[in-house]
Design an enzyme around this catalytic site. Structure first.
Site, PDB file in Angstrom:
ATOM      1  N   THR A  42      -1.001   2.135 -24.668  1.00 29.17           N
ATOM      2  CA  THR A  42      -2.017   2.489 -25.632  1.00 29.17           C
ATOM      3  C   THR A  42      -3.373   3.178 -25.075  1.00 29.17           C
ATOM      4  O   THR A  42      -4.199   3.658 -25.573  1.00 29.17           O
ATOM      5  CB  THR A  42      -2.689   1.412 -26.576  1.00 29.17           C
ATOM      6  OG1 THR A  42      -2.816   0.329 -25.510  1.00 29.17           O
ATOM      7  CG2 THR A  42      -1.727   0.691 -27.612  1.00 29.17           C
ATOM      8  N   SER A  74      -1.829  -1.864   7.167  1.00 34.26           N
ATOM      9  CA  SER A  74      -1.344  -2.947   6.339  1.00 34.26           C
ATOM     10  C   SER A  74      -0.546  -4.164   7.016  1.00 34.26           C
ATOM     11  O   SER A  74       0.170  -3.894   8.030  1.00 34.26           O
ATOM     12  CB  SER A  74      -0.363  -2.195   5.330  1.00 34.26           C
ATOM     13  OG  SER A  74       0.376  -3.140   4.754  1.00 34.26           O
ATOM     14  N   SER A 133       0.016  -3.731  -8.583  1.00 40.28           N
ATOM     15  CA  SER A 133      -0.523  -3.681  -7.089  1.00 40.28           C
ATOM     16  C   SER A 133      -1.334  -2.648  -6.680  1.00 40.28           C
ATOM     17  O   SER A 133      -1.999  -2.852  -5.865  1.00 40.28           O
ATOM     18  CB  SER A 133       0.988  -4.074  -6.239  1.00 40.28           C
ATOM     19  OG  SER A 133       1.874  -2.980  -6.324  1.00 40.28           O
ATOM     20  N   SER A 134      -0.926  -1.520  -7.392  1.00 41.75           N
ATOM     21  CA  SER A 134      -1.530  -0.057  -6.747  1.00 41.75           C
ATOM     22  C   SER A 134      -2.899  -0.547  -7.184  1.00 41.75           C
ATOM     23  O   SER A 134      -3.838   0.192  -6.536  1.00 41.75           O
ATOM     24  CB  SER A 134      -0.950   0.940  -7.122  1.00 41.75           C
ATOM     25  OG  SER A 134      -0.778   1.017  -8.617  1.00 41.75           O
ATOM     26  N   GLU A 171      -5.967   7.464  -8.624  1.00 44.14           N
ATOM     27  CA  GLU A 171      -4.480   7.331  -8.874  1.00 44.14           C
ATOM     28  C   GLU A 171      -4.049   8.647  -9.352  1.00 44.14           C
ATOM     29  O   GLU A 171      -2.927   9.105  -9.144  1.00 44.14           O
ATOM     30  CB  GLU A 171      -4.294   6.055  -9.801  1.00 44.14           C
ATOM     31  CG  GLU A 171      -2.785   5.999  -9.998  1.00 44.14           C
ATOM     32  CD  GLU A 171      -2.416   4.363 -10.241  1.00 44.14           C
ATOM     33  OE1 GLU A 171      -3.281   3.558  -9.746  1.00 44.14           O
ATOM     34  OE2 GLU A 171      -1.385   4.213 -10.787  1.00 44.14           O
ATOM     35  N   ASP A 183      -5.224  -0.711 -16.074  1.00 45.29           N
ATOM     36  CA  ASP A 183      -4.788  -1.521 -14.942  1.00 45.29           C
ATOM     37  C   ASP A 183      -6.362  -1.816 -13.807  1.00 45.29           C
ATOM     38  O   ASP A 183      -6.801  -2.678 -13.602  1.00 45.29           O
ATOM     39  CB  ASP A 183      -3.668  -1.185 -13.909  1.00 45.29           C
ATOM     40  CG  ASP A 183      -2.667  -0.785 -14.558  1.00 45.29           C
ATOM     41  OD1 ASP A 183      -2.459  -1.236 -15.855  1.00 45.29           O
ATOM     42  OD2 ASP A 183      -1.856   0.000 -14.321  1.00 45.29           O
ATOM     43  N   TYR A 235       7.239   7.944 -17.845  1.00 51.50           N
ATOM     44  CA  TYR A 235       6.050   7.613 -18.281  1.00 51.50           C
ATOM     45  C   TYR A 235       5.220   8.973 -18.702  1.00 51.50           C
ATOM     46  O   TYR A 235       4.530   9.136 -19.507  1.00 51.50           O
ATOM     47  CB  TYR A 235       5.259   7.012 -16.922  1.00 51.50           C
ATOM     48  CG  TYR A 235       3.666   6.397 -17.272  1.00 51.50           C
ATOM     49  CD1 TYR A 235       3.390   5.278 -17.804  1.00 51.50           C
ATOM     50  CD2 TYR A 235       2.414   7.318 -17.006  1.00 51.50           C
ATOM     51  CE1 TYR A 235       2.292   4.799 -18.236  1.00 51.50           C
ATOM     52  CE2 TYR A 235       1.510   6.940 -17.675  1.00 51.50           C
ATOM     53  CZ  TYR A 235       1.196   5.615 -17.977  1.00 51.50           C
ATOM     54  OH  TYR A 235       0.003   5.346 -18.530  1.00 51.50           O
TER      55      TYR A 235
HETATM   56  C1  GLA Z   1       1.085   1.301 -16.696  1.00 45.98           C
HETATM   57  C2  GLA Z   1      -0.057   2.132 -16.369  1.00 45.98           C
HETATM   58  C3  GLA Z   1      -1.320   1.901 -17.404  1.00 45.98           C
HETATM   59  C4  GLA Z   1      -0.576   1.753 -18.902  1.00 45.98           C
HETATM   60  C5  GLA Z   1       0.568   0.870 -18.960  1.00 45.98           C
HETATM   61  C6  GLA Z   1       1.263   0.909 -20.188  1.00 45.98           C
HETATM   62  O1  GLA Z   1       0.514   0.125 -16.143  1.00 45.98           O
HETATM   63  O2  GLA Z   1      -0.622   2.088 -15.284  1.00 45.98           O
HETATM   64  O3  GLA Z   1      -2.229   2.645 -17.383  1.00 45.98           O
HETATM   65  O4  GLA Z   1      -0.476   3.036 -19.493  1.00 45.98           O
HETATM   66  O5  GLA Z   1       1.515   1.258 -17.876  1.00 45.98           O
HETATM   67  O6  GLA Z   1       0.415   0.166 -21.076  1.00 45.98           O
END
Ligand code: GLA
Length: 394
Positions: A42, A74, A133-134, A171, A183, A235
């Site tokens: 969303t 790392s 994690s990213s 990102e 995230d 995605y």
């Molecule tokens: C990944 C993406 C987020 C989001 C989710 C799905 O985690 O990094 O931005 O779109 O998928 O909700």
């Protein structure tokens, strides 16, 4: 799961820094991974989502430099990656270093005086588990840069939101992942014992109390360890389909449709696949609102029901689940979970379930047994509590 405590990781990442760069770091900053309770796919549709921050964090031991150079190492890998800030691009430095470099690139493009860093990272967020994690890596570095260059962006919600926006640009534009932004907002803005209601259209946030322990329940996370190829392509394809549908419907984002406009919108779309994508997004945004109401009323049965509906919608309409996620969620439900759903982008990654604290081990064992019977890679299950945001540790 890593059993290392926060203090242990802070100490060990500082040691690695000293060995790598020859002196102690100025400080250590860390940022959490996340699970999203509900509101999946969303964020890039201007919608609502409801993540919590995990106790698992990515740590960055950092010192400032003033010569336009970034050096990174790392604890999980050998070698030092070095790049001049002026050379940072989608091709340079590449690999995991692009998440770190991208943050400095984005802060500088925002006009902020960031002149270089030495960084050593370590993490307790499992990689490839769909637990961000990213984003945790980006946000730990952003937090360090804010303090070391006196940007003072950690002190306010506005400042943290500005850092999150720069991490999203890192990102999207340097690491090359077309993700939405939930995230990074989760990692910088979530509070202890709360879920973050994030409105991705207005940018507004609200803390929603989230403490299952008090009711005798826990949130069980199962990393399915399912690896899927073409994840990025899938995605991006979902995101493109939503953006194209919004254009066809004459709206800025699918958020504009709303439950009342859904039937009309579906009637105006030509393809069954696009109709299902749009139906997922519109109904999922509504489920976030309903879940917040249920959480505030202490109605965990209703939250569980919404988890189940969310999973079915992601599986059938949005088509981002996979066999492992379907088996894990179904097994959790048949062993007493109030509800279970995939969390994150999908095509593998983790599932979450609300289970009685006393049943958590049995549910985890049942999922492991079901995976064995199916011939899947053994999953990893653990319980989590809503934890705090990116901050300085030392
Ligand atoms: C990944 C993406 C987020 C989001 C989710 C799905 O985690 O990094 O931005 O779109 O998928 O909700």
């Amino acid at each position: 799961m890593s059993e290392r405590t926060r203090d242990e990781v802070v100490a060990s990442v500082s040691d690695v820094f000293a060995r790598t760069f020859g002196s102690a770091p100025t400080g250590v900053w860390s940022a959490p991974g996340r699970v999203n309770l509900i509101g999946e796919h969303t964020d890039y549709n201007g919608g609502l989502c409801l993540p919590i921050a995990l106790p698992q964090r990515t740590y960055a031991a950092v010192s400032r430099r003033d010569d336009g150079v970034l050096r990174m190492a790392s604890a999980q890998q050998d070698g030092v990656v070095e790049v001049a800030l002026d050379d940072i691009s989608p091709k340079q430095p590449g690999g995991w270093g692009s998440y770190v470099a991208g943050v400095l690139w984005a802060l500088r493009r925002d006009g902020l005086p960031v002149d270089g860093l030495d960084v050593v990272v370590d993490s307790t967020v499992p990689f490839g588990a769909g637990l961000s994690s990213s984003a945790a890596l980006e946000c730990a570095v952003a937090a360090a840069a804010s303090d070391l260059f006196d940007l003072d962006l950690l002190a306010s919600t506005e400042g943290r939101a500005r850092l999150a926006a720069r991490c999203v640009e890192a990102e999207n534009e340097i690491a090359g992942a077309p993700t939405g932004g939930m995230d990074q907002s989760a990692s910088l803005l979530c509070d202890d014992a709360a879920a973050l209601l994030l409105d991705c259209r207005s940018g507004e946030t609200r803390q929603v109390p989230f403490d299952l322990d008090a009711s005798g329940y826990v949130l069980l996370v199962t990393d399915t360890r399912a690896e899927h190829a073409l994840v990025d392509g899938q995605y991006a394809a979902r995101r493109d389909a939503c953006e194209a549908a919004a254009r066809d419907l004459g709206v800025e984002t699918l958020r504009e449709i709303g439950p009342a406009g859904l039937d009309d919108a579906l009637g105006r779309l030509g393809s069954d696949e696009v109709r299902r994508r749009v139906r997922h997004v519109v109904t999922e945004i509504e489920r976030v609102t309903l879940a917040v109401t249920a959480l505030e009323a202490g109605d965990l049965d209703e939250v569980g029901r919404l988890f189940d509906l969310s999973h079915a919608s992601l599986r059938d309409d949005y088509e981002v689940s996979c066999e492992e996620l379907d088996v894990a969620t179904a097994t959790a439900r048949s062993h007493g979970a109030l509800g279970a759903r995939m969390t994150g982008g999908g095509f593998g990654g983790s599932c979450i379930a609300i289970v009685r604290a006393a049943d958590a081990d049995a549910v985890a064992a049942a999922i492991a047994a079901a995976f064995e019977a199916e011939g899947f890679t053994p999953p990893v299950s653990f319980t989590v509590t809503a934890s705090g945001p990116a901050d300085r540790d030392r």
